[in-house]
Design an enzyme around this catalytic site. Structure first.
Site, PDB file in Angstrom:
ATOM      1  N   ARG A   1       0.846  -1.188   0.000  1.00 40.07           N
ATOM      2  CA  ARG A   1       0.000   0.000   0.000  1.00 40.07           C
ATOM      3  C   ARG A   1       0.884   1.241   0.000  1.00 40.07           C
ATOM      4  O   ARG A   1       1.884   1.314   0.716  1.00 40.07           O
ATOM      5  CB  ARG A   1      -0.913   0.024   1.236  1.00 40.07           C
ATOM      6  CG  ARG A   1      -2.015  -1.028   1.245  1.00 40.07           C
ATOM      7  CD  ARG A   1      -3.054  -0.762   0.173  1.00 40.07           C
ATOM      8  NE  ARG A   1      -4.185  -1.685   0.235  1.00 40.07           N
ATOM      9  CZ  ARG A   1      -4.271  -2.811  -0.464  1.00 40.07           C
ATOM     10  NH1 ARG A   1      -3.268  -3.167  -1.262  1.00 40.07           N
ATOM     11  NH2 ARG A   1      -5.346  -3.573  -0.377  1.00 40.07           N
TER      12      ARG A   1
ATOM     13  N   HIS B   1       0.521   0.151 -10.119  1.00 44.76           N
ATOM     14  CA  HIS B   1      -0.289  -0.714  -9.238  1.00 44.76           C
ATOM     15  C   HIS B   1      -0.710  -1.979  -9.987  1.00 44.76           C
ATOM     16  O   HIS B   1      -1.892  -2.234 -10.211  1.00 44.76           O
ATOM     17  CB  HIS B   1      -1.508   0.034  -8.716  1.00 44.76           C
ATOM     18  CG  HIS B   1      -2.033  -0.546  -7.427  1.00 44.76           C
ATOM     19  ND1 HIS B   1      -2.641   0.209  -6.468  1.00 44.76           N
ATOM     20  CD2 HIS B   1      -2.048  -1.823  -6.937  1.00 44.76           C
ATOM     21  CE1 HIS B   1      -3.000  -0.545  -5.453  1.00 44.76           C
ATOM     22  NE2 HIS B   1      -2.651  -1.794  -5.717  1.00 44.76           N
TER      23      HIS B   1
ATOM     24  N   GLU C   1      -2.695   7.909  -6.350  1.00 43.45           N
ATOM     25  CA  GLU C   1      -2.652   7.121  -7.581  1.00 43.45           C
ATOM     26  C   GLU C   1      -3.693   7.617  -8.579  1.00 43.45           C
ATOM     27  O   GLU C   1      -4.882   7.652  -8.230  1.00 43.45           O
ATOM     28  CB  GLU C   1      -2.882   5.635  -7.261  1.00 43.45           C
ATOM     29  CG  GLU C   1      -1.785   5.043  -6.391  1.00 43.45           C
ATOM     30  CD  GLU C   1      -1.942   3.545  -6.133  1.00 43.45           C
ATOM     31  OE1 GLU C   1      -2.968   2.968  -6.567  1.00 43.45           O
ATOM     32  OE2 GLU C   1      -1.053   2.955  -5.515  1.00 43.45           O
TER      33      GLU C   1
END
Length: 359
Positions: free
Chosen positions: A236, A283, A265
């Site tokens: 994370r 990601h 993000e």
């Protein structure tokens, strides 16, 4: 457990088609609407009994409070930090995830970043595309004999350990939940963080994002590490303090970083991404065909099992007077979420008893 009536489910992100198919095969009406803004989701959610998300949809208290009929929030993936579990619990909404769906994919990406950091693979590939032949510029180092520190020894941490041991790495770790004798059985020596930091050539983090893990790697902890330590974060964004990481990279205290996650993000601040010693991905931890198929199928089957009154799997909140969770190498995210919402459940009288059994 008693059956729970779920007649309609909204899927707000791209999930594997098997998710919709399984739900519809069991008489549940499914609507897919992607890329909704918060206001759009607030307006839409009132018509549904269930909501299925991945990581992009932020299920905030505002959205939960607007959901008059919502009974279940299903996260097709690991962790539930994009869902306000406390708000859901207070409203009697079940929140569940798919604990093992993306384990292998996330572990493999972590290993890929560790290997890329050791041999400068992306930088060398880009140099070749630019017409260069810089053998000396991309001198690397072997992983054999190096020390890998694994912070967080749940499913993913365990899989990373077993894979990197095959490269001859010594694996050490820290975990507040997994017993030392358990991690020792798969080759990881546990110790305190104070003992771990100075020993590591490489560090990888696999914890949930919570107050105790925000900025876990910061200026102070980087100073305790070996000079040139390399770090990886496929967990994370925010577990590694991004500003501190830039400073450590600039000073040489950190020799490189592999990052799949960021505080924001997509990140607007580009200093980390543009740094020559950083390998970054958008990601991609769960972005494999296998993980997406597994997560989509798992969340649908878990919802169907709940509707049919069979069992409640992957749940971190419940409306049931007795809430039973079967755990097998349970993920840290699940343990933390269960503990964090336990007092809320008891206070709201939605939950009178928690029984946990390991199989």
């Amino acid at each position: 457990m008693a059956p729970i009536s779920i007649k309609s489910v909204l899927i707000s992100e791209s999930v594997d088609p098997r998710c919709r198919a399984i739900l519809e095969e069991n008489g549940i009406r499914v609507t897919e609407k992607q890329n909704m803004k918060k206001d759009e989701l607030i307006a839409e959610i009132k018509d549904y009994d269930g909501l299925v998300v991945r990581s992009a949809t932020k299920v905030t208290a505002d959205i939960i409070n607007a959901a008059d009929n919502l009974k279940i929030i299903g996260r097709a993936g690991t962790g539930v930090d994009n869902v306000d579990v406390d708000a859901a619990t207070k409203k009697g909404i079940i929140v569940m995830n798919t604990p093992s769906g993306n384990t292998i994919s996330a572990a493999e990406l972590t290993c890929a970043l560790l290997m890329s950091l050791s041999r400068n693979v992306p930088q060398a590939a880009m140099s070749m595309k630019q017409g260069n032949w810089d053998r000396k510029k991309f001198m690397g180092a072997e992983l054999f004999g190096k020390v890998l520190g694994i912070v967080g020894l749940g499913r993913i941490g365990k899989e990373v350990a077993s894979r990197m041991q095959s490269f001859g790495m010594r694996t050490i770790g820290y975990d507040p939940i997994t017993p030392p004798e358990v991690s020792a059985s798969w080759g990881v020596e546990q110790m305190s963080l104070e003992q771990l930091w100075p020993q590591c050539d490489y560090i990888t983090v696999h914890t949930p994002l919570m107050p105790s893990t925000v900025g876990l790697l910061n200026d102070e902890t980087f100073a305790k590490c070996k000079k040139g330590v390399k770090v990886v974060n496929c967990a994370r964004g925010g577990i590694i303090d991004e500003a501190a990481l830039v400073r450590a990279l600039e000073s040489g205290q950190c020799g490189g970083a592999g990052l799949d996650v960021f505080v924001e993000e997509p990140p607007k601040e580009r200093s980390l991404i543009n740094h020559p010693n950083v390998i970054s991905c958008p990601h991609l931890g769960a972005s494999t065909k296998e993980a997406q198929a597994r997560c989509g199928e798992d969340i649908a089957l878990q919802i169907v099992d709940m509707v049919q009154g069979k069992k409640l799997v992957g749940a971190v909140s419940s409306t049931q007077s007795q809430f039973c969770i079967s755990i097998s190498n349970i993920l840290h995210e699940d343990c933390v979420s269960i503990m964090s919402c336990q007092s809320t459940c008891l206070q709201s009288k939605k939950l009178k008893k928690i029984s946990m059994s390991s199989f």
